[in-house]
Design a protein around this motif. Sequence first.
Motif, PDB file in Angstrom:
ATOM      1  N   SER A  31     -48.018 -35.171 -15.842  1.00 29.18           N
ATOM      2  CA  SER A  31     -48.846 -35.958 -16.747  1.00 29.18           C
ATOM      3  C   SER A  31     -47.989 -36.475 -17.898  1.00 29.18           C
ATOM      4  CB  SER A  31     -49.982 -35.100 -17.292  1.00 29.18           C
ATOM      5  OG  SER A  31     -49.463 -34.153 -18.211  1.00 29.18           O
ATOM      6  N   LEU A  32     -48.433 -37.538 -18.524  1.00 32.18           N
ATOM      7  CA  LEU A  32     -47.692 -38.172 -19.608  1.00 32.18           C
ATOM      8  C   LEU A  32     -47.367 -37.177 -20.712  1.00 32.18           C
ATOM      9  CD1 LEU A  32     -46.595 -40.690 -21.045  1.00 32.18           C
ATOM     10  CD2 LEU A  32     -48.896 -41.089 -21.891  1.00 32.18           C
ATOM     11  N   SER A  33     -48.352 -36.432 -21.182  1.00 28.28           N
ATOM     12  CA  SER A  33     -48.105 -35.530 -22.307  1.00 28.28           C
ATOM     13  C   SER A  33     -47.147 -34.414 -21.925  1.00 28.28           C
ATOM     14  CB  SER A  33     -49.412 -34.957 -22.845  1.00 28.28           C
ATOM     15  OG  SER A  33     -50.070 -34.222 -21.831  1.00 28.28           O
ATOM     16  N   ALA A  34     -47.256 -33.887 -20.712  1.00 26.77           N
ATOM     17  CA  ALA A  34     -46.352 -32.818 -20.282  1.00 26.77           C
ATOM     18  C   ALA A  34     -44.923 -33.327 -20.194  1.00 26.77           C
ATOM     19  CB  ALA A  34     -46.793 -32.252 -18.938  1.00 26.77           C
ATOM     20  N   THR A  35     -44.741 -34.514 -19.666  1.00 27.78           N
ATOM     21  CA  THR A  35     -43.398 -35.084 -19.534  1.00 27.78           C
ATOM     22  C   THR A  35     -42.798 -35.359 -20.900  1.00 27.78           C
ATOM     23  OG1 THR A  35     -43.949 -36.056 -17.408  1.00 27.78           O
ATOM     24  CG2 THR A  35     -42.057 -36.970 -18.546  1.00 27.78           C
ATOM     25  N   LEU A  36     -43.565 -35.952 -21.795  1.00 24.48           N
ATOM     26  CA  LEU A  36     -43.036 -36.277 -23.116  1.00 24.48           C
ATOM     27  C   LEU A  36     -42.703 -35.015 -23.897  1.00 24.48           C
ATOM     28  CD1 LEU A  36     -45.176 -39.352 -24.155  1.00 24.48           C
ATOM     29  CD2 LEU A  36     -42.910 -39.289 -23.117  1.00 24.48           C
ATOM     30  N   GLN A  37     -43.471 -33.945 -23.726  1.00 24.34           N
ATOM     31  CA  GLN A  37     -43.159 -32.684 -24.401  1.00 24.34           C
ATOM     32  C   GLN A  37     -41.836 -32.126 -23.902  1.00 24.34           C
ATOM     33  OE1 GLN A  37     -46.499 -30.121 -23.792  1.00 24.34           O
ATOM     34  NE2 GLN A  37     -47.783 -31.188 -25.263  1.00 24.34           N
ATOM     35  N   LEU A  38     -41.600 -32.220 -22.616  1.00 22.92           N
ATOM     36  CA  LEU A  38     -40.357 -31.697 -22.056  1.00 22.92           C
ATOM     37  C   LEU A  38     -39.151 -32.520 -22.497  1.00 22.92           C
ATOM     38  CD1 LEU A  38     -41.537 -30.847 -18.455  1.00 22.92           C
ATOM     39  CD2 LEU A  38     -40.803 -29.226 -20.192  1.00 22.92           C
ATOM     40  N   LEU A  39     -39.314 -33.825 -22.691  1.00 21.11           N
ATOM     41  CA  LEU A  39     -38.207 -34.692 -23.052  1.00 21.11           C
ATOM     42  C   LEU A  39     -37.990 -34.808 -24.548  1.00 21.11           C
ATOM     43  CD1 LEU A  39     -38.758 -37.542 -20.479  1.00 21.11           C
ATOM     44  CD2 LEU A  39     -36.945 -35.843 -20.458  1.00 21.11           C
ATOM     45  N   ALA A  40     -38.965 -34.394 -25.341  1.00 23.80           N
ATOM     46  CA  ALA A  40     -38.834 -34.505 -26.793  1.00 23.80           C
ATOM     47  C   ALA A  40     -37.768 -33.541 -27.288  1.00 23.80           C
ATOM     48  CB  ALA A  40     -40.178 -34.198 -27.451  1.00 23.80           C
ATOM     49  N   PRO A  41     -37.021 -33.945 -28.311  1.00 24.39           N
ATOM     50  CA  PRO A  41     -36.011 -33.038 -28.848  1.00 24.39           C
ATOM     51  C   PRO A  41     -36.678 -31.800 -29.443  1.00 24.39           C
ATOM     52  CG  PRO A  41     -36.175 -35.025 -30.190  1.00 24.39           C
ATOM     53  CD  PRO A  41     -37.073 -35.206 -29.012  1.00 24.39           C
ATOM     54  N   PRO A  42     -36.055 -30.640 -29.303  1.00 24.91           N
ATOM     55  CA  PRO A  42     -36.665 -29.420 -29.826  1.00 24.91           C
ATOM     56  C   PRO A  42     -36.710 -29.444 -31.348  1.00 24.91           C
ATOM     57  CG  PRO A  42     -34.445 -28.994 -29.049  1.00 24.91           C
ATOM     58  CD  PRO A  42     -34.771 -30.419 -28.692  1.00 24.91           C
ATOM     59  N   THR A  43     -37.726 -28.829 -31.888  1.00 25.51           N
ATOM     60  CA  THR A  43     -37.817 -28.728 -33.337  1.00 25.51           C
ATOM     61  C   THR A  43     -37.030 -27.505 -33.773  1.00 25.51           C
ATOM     62  OG1 THR A  43     -39.860 -27.478 -33.146  1.00 25.51           O
ATOM     63  CG2 THR A  43     -40.071 -29.853 -33.484  1.00 25.51           C
ATOM     64  N   LEU A  87     -34.777 -41.291 -14.825  1.00 27.44           N
ATOM     65  CA  LEU A  87     -35.838 -40.813 -13.936  1.00 27.44           C
ATOM     66  C   LEU A  87     -36.130 -39.365 -14.255  1.00 27.44           C
ATOM     67  CD1 LEU A  87     -37.483 -41.883 -11.500  1.00 27.44           C
ATOM     68  CD2 LEU A  87     -35.756 -40.860 -10.033  1.00 27.44           C
ATOM     69  N   TRP A  88     -37.402 -39.071 -14.499  1.00 27.16           N
ATOM     70  CA  TRP A  88     -37.859 -37.703 -14.723  1.00 27.16           C
ATOM     71  C   TRP A  88     -38.879 -37.415 -13.635  1.00 27.16           C
ATOM     72  CZ3 TRP A  88     -36.439 -33.605 -17.404  1.00 27.16           C
ATOM     73  CH2 TRP A  88     -37.318 -32.547 -17.511  1.00 27.16           C
ATOM     74  N   GLU A  89     -38.504 -36.565 -12.681  1.00 31.18           N
ATOM     75  CA  GLU A  89     -39.259 -36.366 -11.457  1.00 31.18           C
ATOM     76  C   GLU A  89     -39.464 -37.733 -10.814  1.00 31.18           C
ATOM     77  OE1 GLU A  89     -42.460 -33.617 -11.633  1.00 31.18           O
ATOM     78  OE2 GLU A  89     -41.126 -32.023 -12.290  1.00 31.18           O
ATOM     79  N   ASP A  90     -40.674 -38.247 -10.701  1.00 34.57           N
ATOM     80  CA  ASP A  90     -40.889 -39.572 -10.108  1.00 34.57           C
ATOM     81  C   ASP A  90     -41.289 -40.608 -11.150  1.00 34.57           C
ATOM     82  OD1 ASP A  90     -40.222 -38.862  -7.529  1.00 34.57           O
ATOM     83  OD2 ASP A  90     -42.267 -38.363  -6.962  1.00 34.57           O
ATOM     84  N   ASP A  91     -41.098 -40.316 -12.424  1.00 39.46           N
ATOM     85  CA  ASP A  91     -41.465 -41.238 -13.495  1.00 39.46           C
ATOM     86  C   ASP A  91     -40.222 -41.851 -14.117  1.00 39.46           C
ATOM     87  OD1 ASP A  91     -44.287 -40.918 -13.463  1.00 39.46           O
ATOM     88  OD2 ASP A  91     -44.086 -39.027 -14.546  1.00 39.46           O
ATOM     89  N   TRP A  92     -40.237 -43.169 -14.308  1.00 42.05           N
ATOM     90  CA  TRP A  92     -39.164 -43.841 -15.026  1.00 42.05           C
ATOM     91  C   TRP A  92     -39.476 -43.759 -16.512  1.00 42.05           C
ATOM     92  CZ3 TRP A  92     -34.650 -44.821 -13.105  1.00 42.05           C
ATOM     93  CH2 TRP A  92     -34.516 -45.026 -11.732  1.00 42.05           C
ATOM     94  N   VAL A  93     -38.492 -43.347 -17.287  1.00 33.36           N
ATOM     95  CA  VAL A  93     -38.659 -43.135 -18.715  1.00 33.36           C
ATOM     96  C   VAL A  93     -37.667 -44.021 -19.470  1.00 33.36           C
ATOM     97  CG1 VAL A  93     -38.466 -41.416 -20.563  1.00 33.36           C
ATOM     98  CG2 VAL A  93     -39.412 -40.750 -18.342  1.00 33.36           C
TER      99      VAL A  93
END
Length: 136
Positions: free
Chosen positions: A115-127, A62-68
Amino acid sequence: MPGLEAAARFRIVMALLFFEKASGERIEVNVESEPLSIGRGPTADVSLDDMEVSRHHCALLLWEDDWVMKDGGSINGTWVNQKRVQIVILKDGDIIRIGKTELEFRAEERQKGKSLSATLQLLAPPTVPTAAPVKD
């Protein structure tokens, strides 16, 4: 009441997973805690008897209120609605396929997270930046 607002922000959104065992038995998993690991191994929260599933195949969190759904580096991949994913926000009714097993994701409440893009950016592994060549 102080602190109540913060406590409400971190509530758990009810979610269910449905799948069918090789025997034909339909299983319902009530997601009560997260992260929920899915795999073939005995330590997985949801253990699947499917040789195409890795021991630690993927996890539901769970990321905030989104299931990932996040793939755990599996060889055969994690698929959501027929698309291979590394990490994806799930919606009610999504079909997850790992190995030969299909799981149906059901969410009781509508997700209200970022938003989808904001959540995915936060969860993506850092470069990792590459070092510039040293000049003498």
